[in-house]
Design a protein around this motif. Structure first.
Motif, mmCIF file in Angstrom:
data_model
loop_
_atom_site.group_PDB
_atom_site.id
_atom_site.type_symbol
_atom_site.label_atom_id
_atom_site.label_comp_id
_atom_site.label_asym_id
_atom_site.label_seq_id
_atom_site.Cartn_x
_atom_site.Cartn_y
_atom_site.Cartn_z
ATOM 1 N N THR A 163 -9.478 -4.398 3.731
ATOM 2 C CA THR A 163 -8.441 -5.021 2.912
ATOM 3 C C THR A 163 -7.268 -4.073 2.670
ATOM 4 O O THR A 163 -6.565 -4.188 1.679
ATOM 5 C CB THR A 163 -9.014 -5.486 1.555
ATOM 6 N N ASP A 191 -4.540 -4.109 4.042
ATOM 7 C CA ASP A 191 -3.302 -4.872 4.017
ATOM 8 C C ASP A 191 -3.004 -5.401 2.614
ATOM 9 O O ASP A 191 -1.906 -5.192 2.087
ATOM 10 C CB ASP A 191 -3.406 -6.032 5.013
ATOM 11 N N THR A 192 -3.967 -6.058 2.001
ATOM 12 C CA THR A 192 -3.684 -6.641 0.683
ATOM 13 C C THR A 192 -3.579 -5.570 -0.396
ATOM 14 O O THR A 192 -2.855 -5.749 -1.358
ATOM 15 C CB THR A 192 -4.757 -7.675 0.285
ATOM 16 N N VAL A 193 -4.299 -4.458 -0.229
ATOM 17 C CA VAL A 193 -4.265 -3.437 -1.275
ATOM 18 C C VAL A 193 -3.080 -2.487 -1.109
ATOM 19 O O VAL A 193 -2.399 -2.153 -2.076
ATOM 20 C CB VAL A 193 -5.585 -2.638 -1.313
ATOM 21 N N LEU A 194 -2.799 -2.071 0.109
ATOM 22 C CA LEU A 194 -1.742 -1.063 0.318
ATOM 23 C C LEU A 194 -0.516 -1.600 1.053
ATOM 24 O O LEU A 194 0.492 -0.912 1.146
ATOM 25 C CB LEU A 194 -2.303 0.137 1.091
ATOM 26 N N GLY A 195 -0.625 -2.805 1.597
ATOM 27 C CA GLY A 195 0.495 -3.319 2.374
ATOM 28 C C GLY A 195 0.582 -2.712 3.757
ATOM 29 O O GLY A 195 1.586 -2.858 4.449
ATOM 30 N N ILE A 196 -0.490 -2.019 4.163
ATOM 31 C CA ILE A 196 -0.509 -1.356 5.477
ATOM 32 C C ILE A 196 -1.423 -2.134 6.421
ATOM 33 O O ILE A 196 -2.565 -2.418 6.088
ATOM 34 C CB ILE A 196 -1.017 0.099 5.340
ATOM 35 N N ARG A 256 -11.055 -0.589 -0.916
ATOM 36 C CA ARG A 256 -10.190 -1.220 0.083
ATOM 37 C C ARG A 256 -10.987 -1.798 1.240
ATOM 38 O O ARG A 256 -10.643 -1.614 2.405
ATOM 39 C CB ARG A 256 -9.169 -0.211 0.596
ATOM 40 N N SER A 308 -1.335 -5.870 -4.779
ATOM 41 C CA SER A 308 -0.650 -4.583 -4.769
ATOM 42 C C SER A 308 0.040 -4.359 -3.422
ATOM 43 O O SER A 308 1.114 -3.749 -3.355
ATOM 44 C CB SER A 308 -1.636 -3.449 -5.064
ATOM 45 N N GLY A 309 -0.557 -4.862 -2.351
ATOM 46 C CA GLY A 309 0.077 -4.734 -1.045
ATOM 47 C C GLY A 309 1.403 -5.479 -0.997
ATOM 48 O O GLY A 309 2.378 -4.994 -0.421
#
Lengths: 373, 373, 373, 373
Positions: free
Chosen positions: B225, B227-232, B314, D270-271
C-alpha cells in the motif's frame, strides 16, 4: 502515426491494439443485406463462409467437422487429440463434459491426453470425414509433422494445418532435426495452412515457405493463459494488420501469390468476426464460439490443446454450462434469439458489411476503423 | 518516443509503464526448450535460476533459504525479522498463519515485531544456513547496517543485502551519522546487493557505491500500500529499463564493471518473470509467489516487512488460504497442474525464451516488447 | 491534434471519444440559473427543452407523446411498433412489463413484434396525438418509408422521423427500388428528421437531402449490443463534434441553411445531456431515461426496436425494476430527491450552463471540454 | 508536451490528469523523517500541518473545529449548515448518523436543511470556537455573503471562507446585485479564502480579487455526483498544477503577493495529500477523511453541502459504518494500525517527503511525478 514508445531509456515497445479497442465505422453508403456475399476460397476449395474451426477436441470430432463442412465452413480435426488416442473417445468426452469447477480439471486433462497417439486411428478419422463429402483438413503440430505426415497424407486429406502455439519458419534445435517447413511444403501436393504467428516478419517468412494460408494469433481467448504463463499476449488488431502488410509485400515480391490470413484469437462474437476481417484477415478461426452449439462433442465444455500440457498447461478448462444456444446451423446462420452476438455469427457479419456498404470480403478489408481514445 | 507529459502548465510527469502494460513479442525464430539456459552468476556465486528471495519472514526461514539455495536460487534471510527476535519463532509464525481476515492483523504484526532484535540469534541463524551448504545471504536495513554489520560479518555470510523501501546513495540526517554506502562497501570483502531504487539516477549512484547488485523496485504487489500511504508507485517496466540504462552507462564509465539488476515488484507469475527480464533485469526477487509453496514458514500467509511498521504500516496481511500449490521445487520447476503461471515459474520462463528464440538470459534482455495501446 | 493511429502497418484508425471520456469545463464567468434558457426551435416548432423522445414502445405511446409535448419536448411515436400492430397494445405492454430476467425476453419480443402493421391504426394513433394539442411526430424506418408515407401524411403529422440503426443518403439495392431520401424530402411539405449517422460525411450527405434535423448516433446505451453483434460502436463525443463540423460546412455551402443535430446515444443523465450539447448537438434523443417515469407504458421495462429483430436482435431487454423515479414532469424538471442525475434532467442542464456562464443552447456549444488523460 | 486533442473536427479538449493517474517519484536523495517540516502559514496564522477542514456538518462542529485547530490544522464551520439552523443540531446529527442505506437519505437531508438560517446562532457558534483558542474560520456561500457578512464579521472570525461549488470572479445576474468579490475583500480586514475553481484563468481572477487563499477543486470524492448531474468533473492533478501556474504569474504581476492554493477534491489518503502538494498545492482541504475520526459529529456518516440541494442534489449520503478508525489526533498523526493510508495522514506525508529527500512543503512542490502510461 505508429506509436513506438520508449518505455525506459533506450528500451522501446510498439503499441498494439486488441479487437476490443477498435470498432468498424459505417461509411456514407449502405447496402441490402441480400446483396452481400461472404464467400471465401482457399486454393481450389470454396466456402460459403470464411470460417475455419480451431482444432480443439471440445468442438471438432469427425462428425462435427463434417457438419461444419456441409454448412459451408472448414472443419479441422486435431490428429494429436483424443480421436487419435482413443478408439472411442466419446466416453472421455462425456466425462470431461461432466466435470465441474471444483474438479482438478487441468490434472484430468493432463491424464486423458497422456494416452499415446495411435497412427491407425488417424487414417480411420480421416476416412470418417471423407465420407461426409467435405473438404478434409487435419491439424498436426510442427514437432510431430515429420513423424505423422506419412500416415496423414496416405489417409488422403485435402488441406494440412501445421499449427503450434507459435510457429516460425526457422526453428533451432541442437537435438533433433527440426522441421524445415519450406522443404516440407515444397514436397507436398496439397495446400498447407501454417501458424500461429504474431508479427510481420514471421508472417512473411511463413508465406515464403509456400503455405497457402497463415494463421495469425495464438487462439487467445478468456480461457487462454499464455500471458500469465509466458508473458506473451497478442493484440490481434495489430497482428492481423501487420500480417496483411506482409501479405501485400509477399504478393508484390512474388508477382501475384496471395496467401490467406486466418485470424485465431479474441473472436467470440459476430462483431469480433467483422472486426478481424476489417483489419485484413481473409477468414477467422473459431474455437469457443462453436462449443456453444448443440453438436459440440464436449457438450459445452471448452479447452485449448495447450491446456493439457503435461508440465506447463497454458489454458483454463471452461466447464459445460447451460443448455447449448442452438444447433451449429443456428450458431452460424441464425435465427438468433439472444442479442449478444453468439448466434447467427455470419448473418451478423453480413449485416455489418451491408451497414458499411460493402459487397464482399475482400472489399470489406478496407472498412474504416475507430479506436477508443 | 519517450512521453514527458505536461500535466498542468509548467508541471511535467514522465509516463511510466507497468509489467502488466507490456508483453514480450516472439520473433521470427523459435528454439528447443532444452537448448535454453537460465543460469545466472553474481560475483563468484553461480545459480541455476535468476531467483532471489524477497526477505520476508512469511517465506524465508533458515530452512527455506537452504531449500531455495539447494534448488539453484538465492535465499535471503531478514536479520531484522522474527528469526532474530525470537529463539523459537515457529510459535509466532503458526499464530500468524492462523489469523483470519477479521482479525486485527496489522496490529498483531506490529506487536510481534515489537520484540527487540537479539544479535546472538543472527549468528545462530547464519550458522543454520551455512550448514545447508548454500550461498548464504541476509538482509539488513540501511538504518541498522552500521550497528548489525559486525555480528553479521562475524557470522560469515557470503552476500549482504542492504534493503530498505527506498535506498539512496545520499541519505541526509541531522541527528545520526548516516550510513555512507560507498565507504561501507569499500571496506567489505563480500558482494553487496543494495536497494530498492526506482529511477536511473539513484540506480547509477548505487552502482557507484560498489554494489555488486542493485534492487529495482520496492516489492510492490497487491498487498503493498505504498501508493495510498506515501503516494509512491513504481511502474516496474520503466524502472527496470531505466536502471538497465544506468547499468550500461556505468559499464562504460568503469570500463567493464557489470552491476546486476534484481527486479523486486509486480512479479507473481512466470509471465511476469519473463517480462521483467525482457525489460533488462538480470534476476528477479520473489516474495508472495514463494508463499504458495508447501515449505513456506507462514503456511501461505503473506506480508511485507513494511506491513509491521509501528506507526505507518504500508502493506496488508494476506491470510493463509487453501492448501499450498506444491513443493518449492514444483513452484520453481513444475510440473504444473494449474494454468495460471504460479507453478513451474522457471520452466515457464524457459519456454518463453524458447518461443522467442533466445538461448540465455543476457540475450533475452533484447526481446521485443508490445505495449497495450 | 487529431489522432490517426496506425494500428498495424498501413492500417489506420481514428481515435474516437465517448461522452464518458470528457467533461465540461467551467470558465471564468458564472451566471444566475434563472437567466439561462433551454429553448429550442426546429423549423416552425418551438420547444421549451431540447428533448426528442427516442421512439421506443417502452416509453412512447400516444398518451406519453402528448405528455412530453405538453411539457415542452417532442414526443415521437414509432409507427412500426406495437401501437400500429395491436388495436389494444396495453395488454402486450403489461405482459412485457411483468417479464423477469429469467424469461426468454428476446424471444417474447420477437413474437409480439411478429404481428403485422395495420395501416388504419397509424391514422388512429396520429389522431390521438393530435387531440393532445402537441407537435405530432412519428418515426418510420427507411425500408418502410415509401410504403407507409401515404397513410402517415394523410393522418396529418407535423414532423416525420426517418430513422434506422444507420441511415445513409445512398442506399444500394439490386432487388428493390431503394428510398431516395433527397427526392422524397423534396416532395414533402413537412420537416424531416433523418438518421442515425455516425460520421462527418454521412451527416453532410443527409443534410444535403433536405432534412431539417439529422440524428447522430445509433441509440447506444447499456442495453445496446450493436458492438458485439455488428462490430459497430459509436464514440458519441467525436460523432457529435464531427457532425457539427458538417453542419458548419453545410451552412456555408448553402449560405445559411441550419440543420439541427439530435444526439441519440450514451445519454442517461443530466450530465450526459450537458456534454452532448457541449460537443455541438442542438437537442438530445432520450430513450431509457424516460422509462424511469411513472407514465412509461412498459412500466419501467426498456428495449430498443432492434432488440426485437426476428433474426439478429441487437439489444437486451431491461426488465422493469423498482418503482418509477417520479412523474415525467419530475424526470424533466425536478425537483430531484436522488443525486444521480436521473431526475430534473433539464434543471441539471440549466445549472450546468449557469456554472459555465452561458445563456442559451447555441452559446453553450462552445463550452470548454476536458478529456480524462 | 501538453495534449490538446481534437475530439472531433474543429472541437478540442484538453487532457486532464487525476491524482490517481500520477505518483510521486523518489529522487537520488533520502532524508531523516525527523528533519522534515510540514509547517504552513496563511497570512499571520501558523499551522503545524497544511490541513483545512472541508466545511461539512458531517465533520465540522464548533467542537471539532476547536479540536482540529488545537491539533495544528484549520477548522472551518459552515455558517449555512445545521449549526446555524438549529439551536441544538445534535439531535438532527444523531438521526442522520442512524440512517441506513435503504432510507431516503437524500430526501431527509433536503428536509433537515429546509430549516431557515438563524443569524443569532452564527454569533453563538463563532463564540464557541473562539473560546477554544483557535484560529476561527467560517464558510459562507457567495450567494449569501452580502447578507451574512455583517453578523459574521461582528462575531469576530479570523479567516473567512467564501466557497460555492464553483466561484468565479465575475458572476452575472439580471435579478440580484451579485457579489463583487474584489470590492468586498478590499473592504475587509481579514484574510479571505475563495473558491472552488478549476482552471488557470478563474484561479488568476480569484487571486486578483485579493483573496489570501484560493480553493482548487470542487470537493469531488466518491460520494460526489457533480459529473453525472452537471457533466463537470475536475482532474485534480491538472487543476492544481494550472492554478500553481496562476500563482506564479500573479506573484510576478504583483511583485511578490503569494496566494495559497488549497486543494479540495479526490483526497482521501496520506498518499493523495502527498500527490496534491507535489502538484503544487500549499494545503489540502479534508472532507470525508475526517469523518472517520471518533470526534466526527455525524459519527461516520458523510455528505457534501450540495447533497442537500432542494431541487438538484449533487452528492450521495455515506451512511455511518463501522467504528471510527481512531481519534482525530490518530487520524492526523497516528500511530496507524491499518495500512490503507487513512490513519496518520500527516505522518504519511512527512515520510513521503523524507523518502524523496525534501525538507519542507515549498520544496516538495518540485517533486518529480510519474504518470501511469
Amino acid at each position: 502515426m505508429r506509436d513506438v514508445v520508449e518505455i525506459g531509456l533506450g528500451k522501446t515497445a510498439q503499441r498494439g491494439y486488441h479487437l476490443d479497442d477498435i470498432a468498424i465505422v459505417p461509411s456514407r453508403r449502405t447496402r441490402d443485406v441480400d446483396d452481400v456475399s461472404t464467400a471465401w476460397q482457399l486454393d481450389a476449395y470454396q466456402f460459403q463462409i470464411p470460417c475455419v474451426a480451431h482444432p480443439s477436441d471440445a468442438t471438432m470430432s469427425p462428425a462435427t467437422a463434417v457438419t461444419l463442412g456441409q454448412l459451408g465452413g472448414l472443419g479441422v480435426l486435431n490428429v494429436e487429440g483424443l480421436w487419435t488416442r482413443y478408439e472411442d473417445p466419446v466416453k472421455v468426452l462425456d466425462e470431461l463434459a461432466s466435470l465441474d469447477d471444483d474438479a482438478p480439471t487441468t490434472r484430468r486433462l493432463q491424464e486423458v491426453y497422456a494416452e499415446p497417439i495411435r497412427p491407425e486411428l488417424i487414417a480411420e478419422r480421416v476416412r470418417q470425414m471423407r465420407e461426409g463429402g467435405i473438404t478434409v483438413a487435419v491439424r498436426v503440430s510442427p514437432q510431430h509433422t515429420l513423424a505423422l505426415a506419412p500416415v496423414i497424407l496416405d489417409a488422403g486429406v485435402d488441406i494440412l494445418v501445421i499449427q503450434g502455439t507459435l510457429v516460425s519458419a526457422e526453428h533451432v534445435s541442437t537435438n533433433d532435426e527440426p522441421l524445415n517447413l519450406k522443404e516440407f511444403i515444397a514436397d507436398l501436393d496439397l495446400p498447407v495452412i501454417a501458424g500461429g504467428c504474431t508479427d510481420y516478419k514471421t508472417a512473411l517468412h511463413l508465406m515464403r515457405t509456400g503455405a497457402a494460408g497463415v494463421i495469425v494469433g495464438i487462439g487467445g481467448d478468456e480461457w487462454s493463459t499464455t500471458d500469465t504463463v509466458l508473458g506473451i499476449r497478442v493484440p490481434m488488431a495489430t497482428a492481423i494488420a501487420d500480417a496483411a502488410a506482409a501479405r501485400r509485400d509477399y504478393l508484390d515480391e512474388t508477382g501475384g501469390r496471395y496467401v490467406h490470413l486466418i485470424a485465431d484469437g479474441d473472436i467470440s462474437t459476430s462483431g469480433d468476426i467483422a472486426k478481424a476481417l476489417g483489419c485484413g484477415a481473409d477468414a477467422v478461426m473459431l474455437g469457443e464460439p462453436l462449443s456453444l452449439s448443440a453438436e459440440a462433442p464436449a457438450q459445452g465444455a471448452w479447452w485449448h490443446s495447450a491446456a493439457s500440457h503435461p508440465k506447463l498447461p497454458r489454458g483454463g478448462f471452461g466447464t459445460a454450462g447451460d443448455d447449448p444456444l442452438g444447433s451449429m446451423e443456428r450458431v452460424l446462420y441464425g435465427p438468433a434469439d439472444e442479442p449478444h452476438g453468439q448466434l447467427n455469427l455470419f448473418g451478423g457479419l453480413k449485416r455489418a458489411m451491408a451497414k458499411c456498404g460493402y459487397r464482399d470480403l475482400k472489399e470489406f478489408q478496407r472498412v474504416g476503423l475507430v479506436l477508443d481514445r
